[in-house]
Write a protein that holds these residues in place. Structure first.
Motif, PDB file in Angstrom:
ATOM      1  N   ARG B 101       0.836  -1.209   0.000  1.00 14.93           N
ATOM      2  CA  ARG B 101       0.000   0.000   0.000  1.00 14.93           C
ATOM      3  C   ARG B 101       0.872   1.260   0.000  1.00 14.93           C
ATOM      4  NH1 ARG B 101      -1.865   0.521   4.870  1.00 14.93           N
ATOM      5  NH2 ARG B 101      -2.772  -1.558   4.795  1.00 14.93           N
ATOM      6  N   THR B 102       1.916   1.239   0.820  1.00 16.72           N
ATOM      7  CA  THR B 102       2.807   2.403   0.866  1.00 16.72           C
ATOM      8  C   THR B 102       3.463   2.639  -0.491  1.00 16.72           C
ATOM      9  OG1 THR B 102       3.280   1.703   3.117  1.00 16.72           O
ATOM     10  CG2 THR B 102       4.607   3.490   2.257  1.00 16.72           C
ATOM     11  N   ALA B 103       3.835   1.554  -1.164  1.00 14.12           N
ATOM     12  CA  ALA B 103       4.464   1.691  -2.483  1.00 14.12           C
ATOM     13  C   ALA B 103       3.495   2.300  -3.494  1.00 14.12           C
ATOM     14  CB  ALA B 103       4.953   0.328  -2.965  1.00 14.12           C
ATOM     15  N   VAL B 104       2.224   1.892  -3.402  1.00 16.90           N
ATOM     16  CA  VAL B 104       1.217   2.427  -4.328  1.00 16.90           C
ATOM     17  C   VAL B 104       1.064   3.936  -4.125  1.00 16.90           C
ATOM     18  CG1 VAL B 104      -1.263   2.396  -4.897  1.00 16.90           C
ATOM     19  CG2 VAL B 104      -0.021   0.234  -4.560  1.00 16.90           C
ATOM     20  N   TYR B 105       1.072   4.380  -2.857  1.00 17.48           N
ATOM     21  CA  TYR B 105       0.991   5.824  -2.573  1.00 17.48           C
ATOM     22  C   TYR B 105       2.264   6.549  -3.022  1.00 17.48           C
ATOM     23  CZ  TYR B 105      -3.155   5.015   0.339  1.00 17.48           C
ATOM     24  OH  TYR B 105      -4.406   4.685   0.782  1.00 17.48           O
ATOM     25  N   SER B 106       3.398   5.874  -2.915  1.00 21.47           N
ATOM     26  CA  SER B 106       4.687   6.532  -3.136  1.00 21.47           C
ATOM     27  C   SER B 106       5.021   6.732  -4.612  1.00 21.47           C
ATOM     28  CB  SER B 106       5.796   5.689  -2.476  1.00 21.47           C
ATOM     29  OG  SER B 106       7.041   5.919  -3.080  1.00 21.47           O
ATOM     30  N   THR B 107       4.716   5.743  -5.451  1.00 21.21           N
ATOM     31  CA  THR B 107       5.226   5.789  -6.828  1.00 21.21           C
ATOM     32  C   THR B 107       4.514   6.847  -7.666  1.00 21.21           C
ATOM     33  OG1 THR B 107       5.745   4.511  -8.799  1.00 21.21           O
ATOM     34  CG2 THR B 107       3.683   3.941  -7.668  1.00 21.21           C
ATOM     35  N   LYS B 108       5.311   7.572  -8.426  1.00 23.79           N
ATOM     36  CA  LYS B 108       4.723   8.583  -9.330  1.00 23.79           C
ATOM     37  C   LYS B 108       4.777   8.076 -10.766  1.00 23.79           C
ATOM     38  CE  LYS B 108       5.047  12.578  -6.440  1.00 23.79           C
ATOM     39  NZ  LYS B 108       5.667  11.958  -5.218  1.00 23.79           N
ATOM     40  N   ASN B 109       5.856   7.362 -11.112  1.00 23.15           N
ATOM     41  CA  ASN B 109       5.977   6.872 -12.501  1.00 23.15           C
ATOM     42  C   ASN B 109       5.425   5.447 -12.664  1.00 23.15           C
ATOM     43  OD1 ASN B 109       7.882   5.110 -11.511  1.00 23.15           O
ATOM     44  ND2 ASN B 109       9.606   5.955 -12.664  1.00 23.15           N
ATOM     45  N   LYS B 110       4.832   4.925 -11.584  1.00 25.50           N
ATOM     46  CA  LYS B 110       4.199   3.591 -11.594  1.00 25.50           C
ATOM     47  C   LYS B 110       5.183   2.458 -11.903  1.00 25.50           C
ATOM     48  CE  LYS B 110      -0.475   5.267 -12.159  1.00 25.50           C
ATOM     49  NZ  LYS B 110      -0.992   5.147 -10.776  1.00 25.50           N
ATOM     50  N   LYS B 111       6.415   2.644 -11.431  1.00 26.70           N
ATOM     51  CA  LYS B 111       7.398   1.549 -11.520  1.00 26.70           C
ATOM     52  C   LYS B 111       7.989   1.311 -10.142  1.00 26.70           C
ATOM     53  CE  LYS B 111       8.884   2.136 -16.307  1.00 26.70           C
ATOM     54  NZ  LYS B 111       9.956   2.702 -17.153  1.00 26.70           N
ATOM     55  N   VAL B 112       7.642   0.153  -9.551  1.00 29.19           N
ATOM     56  CA  VAL B 112       8.040  -0.152  -8.179  1.00 29.19           C
ATOM     57  C   VAL B 112       8.985  -1.358  -8.167  1.00 29.19           C
ATOM     58  CG1 VAL B 112       7.187  -0.985  -5.942  1.00 29.19           C
ATOM     59  CG2 VAL B 112       5.928   0.804  -7.181  1.00 29.19           C
ATOM     60  N   GLY B 113      10.071  -1.238  -7.433  1.00 29.15           N
ATOM     61  CA  GLY B 113      10.972  -2.365  -7.244  1.00 29.15           C
ATOM     62  C   GLY B 113      10.690  -3.039  -5.911  1.00 29.15           C
ATOM     63  N   ILE B 114      10.899  -4.354  -5.857  1.00 34.45           N
ATOM     64  CA  ILE B 114      10.732  -5.075  -4.595  1.00 34.45           C
ATOM     65  C   ILE B 114      11.918  -6.030  -4.442  1.00 34.45           C
ATOM     66  CG2 ILE B 114       8.907  -6.351  -5.867  1.00 34.45           C
ATOM     67  CD1 ILE B 114       9.385  -6.577  -2.105  1.00 34.45           C
ATOM     68  N   ILE B 115      12.605  -5.933  -3.303  1.00 37.43           N
ATOM     69  CA  ILE B 115      13.708  -6.859  -3.026  1.00 37.43           C
ATOM     70  C   ILE B 115      13.383  -7.672  -1.777  1.00 37.43           C
ATOM     71  CG2 ILE B 115      15.529  -5.533  -4.178  1.00 37.43           C
ATOM     72  CD1 ILE B 115      16.300  -4.314  -1.490  1.00 37.43           C
ATOM     73  N   LYS B 203      12.761   6.186  -3.713  1.00 34.99           N
ATOM     74  CA  LYS B 203      12.285   6.172  -2.323  1.00 34.99           C
ATOM     75  C   LYS B 203      12.306   4.748  -1.759  1.00 34.99           C
ATOM     76  CE  LYS B 203       8.797   7.679   0.791  1.00 34.99           C
ATOM     77  NZ  LYS B 203       7.386   7.872   1.074  1.00 34.99           N
ATOM     78  N   LEU B 204      12.912   4.590  -0.591  1.00 33.17           N
ATOM     79  CA  LEU B 204      12.963   3.273   0.051  1.00 33.17           C
ATOM     80  C   LEU B 204      11.767   3.120   0.986  1.00 33.17           C
ATOM     81  CD1 LEU B 204      16.765   2.921   0.933  1.00 33.17           C
ATOM     82  CD2 LEU B 204      15.565   2.383  -1.194  1.00 33.17           C
ATOM     83  N   ILE B 205      11.070   1.986   0.864  1.00 34.10           N
ATOM     84  CA  ILE B 205       9.861   1.761   1.666  1.00 34.10           C
ATOM     85  C   ILE B 205      10.098   0.612   2.633  1.00 34.10           C
ATOM     86  CG2 ILE B 205       7.457   0.961   1.550  1.00 34.10           C
ATOM     87  CD1 ILE B 205       7.531   2.434  -1.293  1.00 34.10           C
ATOM     88  N   ASN B 206       9.931   0.902   3.934  1.00 32.01           N
ATOM     89  CA  ASN B 206      10.102  -0.106   4.987  1.00 32.01           C
ATOM     90  C   ASN B 206       8.726  -0.510   5.508  1.00 32.01           C
ATOM     91  OD1 ASN B 206      10.609  -1.581   7.254  1.00 32.01           O
ATOM     92  ND2 ASN B 206      11.677   0.044   8.371  1.00 32.01           N
ATOM     93  N   PRO B 207       8.250  -1.713   5.191  1.00 27.30           N
ATOM     94  CA  PRO B 207       6.882  -2.117   5.553  1.00 27.30           C
ATOM     95  C   PRO B 207       6.616  -2.210   7.059  1.00 27.30           C
ATOM     96  CG  PRO B 207       7.758  -3.540   3.821  1.00 27.30           C
ATOM     97  CD  PRO B 207       8.909  -2.721   4.343  1.00 27.30           C
TER      98      PRO B 207
END
Lengths: 268, 268
Positions: B101-115, B203-207
């Motif tokens: 959810r945080t990633a969905v709010y954060s991304t502006k260019n709609k490209k999210v990485g997940i490691i 932006k780094l997202i910490n769940p």
């Protein structure tokens, strides 16, 4: 003439480097491999837990009517071999004694390095084995917990492994060792990288080969060797099957694995 | 007013980063932490095995009369949350949905990485969660199995971690992501190194933080929050105690651990 198989046990897949040497020096023997892949790695676990896991592995192998067992895991050998030998009647061979003996023959300046998992190094099993053979030898241990994941990532020959090797091994080189025991079954895969990091004046010792020769001796002495001229087969058991299995196993064994079965090891 | 504790479960000690956030946002709640240190890491294990381990952890926590459970482990959430929610009645919260959810709010260019670990990435749990919220977002996953051992070795801020970060993350940066989910509870310890490797535009997202806020919401909605003004206590259980425990735990939690007990998790 005894056609019963030899049981080979490791915490995961590293023991396949030992199995490979057994197949090389005892090609007619049937073998049963058990890798405890559901609970790997043993390195950071307590002695008590490692003993419990080792007994379960031996209990399982005994259901396959094995005539001898090789604990092809430095951590399990270091932490649980003495206890296993006390509890069970059949011949049980670990990887530590063979590696220690080779180091005693190899060292000229009586300074031997030993690298392995945290469990192996903390146990001081190699130190004790070497000291019992030659009390004048100085043994310097170093735990290298990043090496196993680097091998399993397939990065053994990349610069990052070279960097890790220097971070771990430069201090051993400075202390003047002339022989270095690769005290973890994964480390032979890193042999070139480790060799480049420590320089060619330091001899690298791989206990797997010596363990296979020990086993051959014991089978001959007890007259339980398989004298068949047929090539032995190998059946593989693991406690968990994951995607990485065939990739890593292939790299270790340099042959394709068939006859693979998953078992519930906690039941044994 | 419900004084029953909250159960927090992880495969090892990484979940302490989640516990820390729960203690921050819900300081009056009592907590029970269980780390399955005898069987860590879950990352490379099969789905079937991870579900079994997760059920055992929940069974154990239920013996402590917990009012809610947080699965503070990305692998266990990705592989076993759906099954756990079906099987048990109490509220069970994973770390994936909050991070997604945080990633969905954060991304502006709609490209999210997940490691994350191999298990988390292969499960595509983050991809599914993000797609269910915004199907136009492109999610690019990358397994980083060396990161956990680097953190546990205490090398998070050394050059070798920076090298590993570049080896894993340069391809993600090239693909143009603007947000990166740290999909493993160990990774916040590597935040600075990862941040330097990917650059400040990502932006780094910490769940962990978002999960604690989710938990607070759920407790309030169900009216089972602890309204006591006393600071809550925490009891820690692990399935194995080794030498590294206090070193790693201290680094994660930034406080000393007391009330620590070992349990036999396979009995649950």
């Amino acid at each position: 003439m005894d056609k019963r198989p030899i049981g080979v046990f490791d915490s995961g897949l590293g023991g396949l480097t030992v199995l490979k040497e057994i197949n090389k020096y005892l090609p007619n023997e049937n073998t049963i491999y058990f890798g405890d892949t559901a609970r790997v790695p043993y390195g950071p676990r307590s002695k008590e837990t490692i003993i419990k896991y080792t007994f379960q592995a031996i209990n399982f192998l005994n259901t396959k009517d094995v005539k001898a067992i090789v604990i092809a895991c430095n951590t399990a050998t270091a932490r649980a071999l003495v206890e296993a030998k006390e509890k069970y009647d059949l011949p049980i061979i670990g990887v530590v004694e063979a590696g220690a003996r080779t180091a005693v023959y190899s060292t000229k300046n009586k300074k031997v390095g030993i690298i392995g998992t945290t469990g192996t190094i903390n146990s001081k099993a190699y130190n004790k084995a070497i000291k019992s053979m030659d009390s004048k030898i100085k043994v310097i241990g170093k735990a290298c917990p990043i090496f196993v994941p680097l091998v399993e990532e397939g990065w053994a020959n990349k610069e990052i492994s070279s960097m890790a090797a220097h971070m771990y091994l430069d201090s051993l080189v400075e202390k003047g060792i002339d022989s270095l025991i690769l005290g973890c079954t994964h480390y032979p895969i890193l042999k070139r990288t480790i060799g480049e990091a420590v320089g060619e004046d330091i001899k690298l010792i791989n206990p797997a080969r010596e363990t296979a020769l020990d086993l051959k001796n014991i089978l001959e002495k007890r007259n339980i060797i398989n004298t068949s001229e047929k090539k032995g087969n190998c059946i593989y058991y693991v406690s968990d099957i994951n995607d990485q299995f065939s990739k890593v196993a292939g790299e270790f064994l340099k042959r394709k694995i068939t006859n693979l079965e998953k078992i519930e090891i906690h039941r044994y």
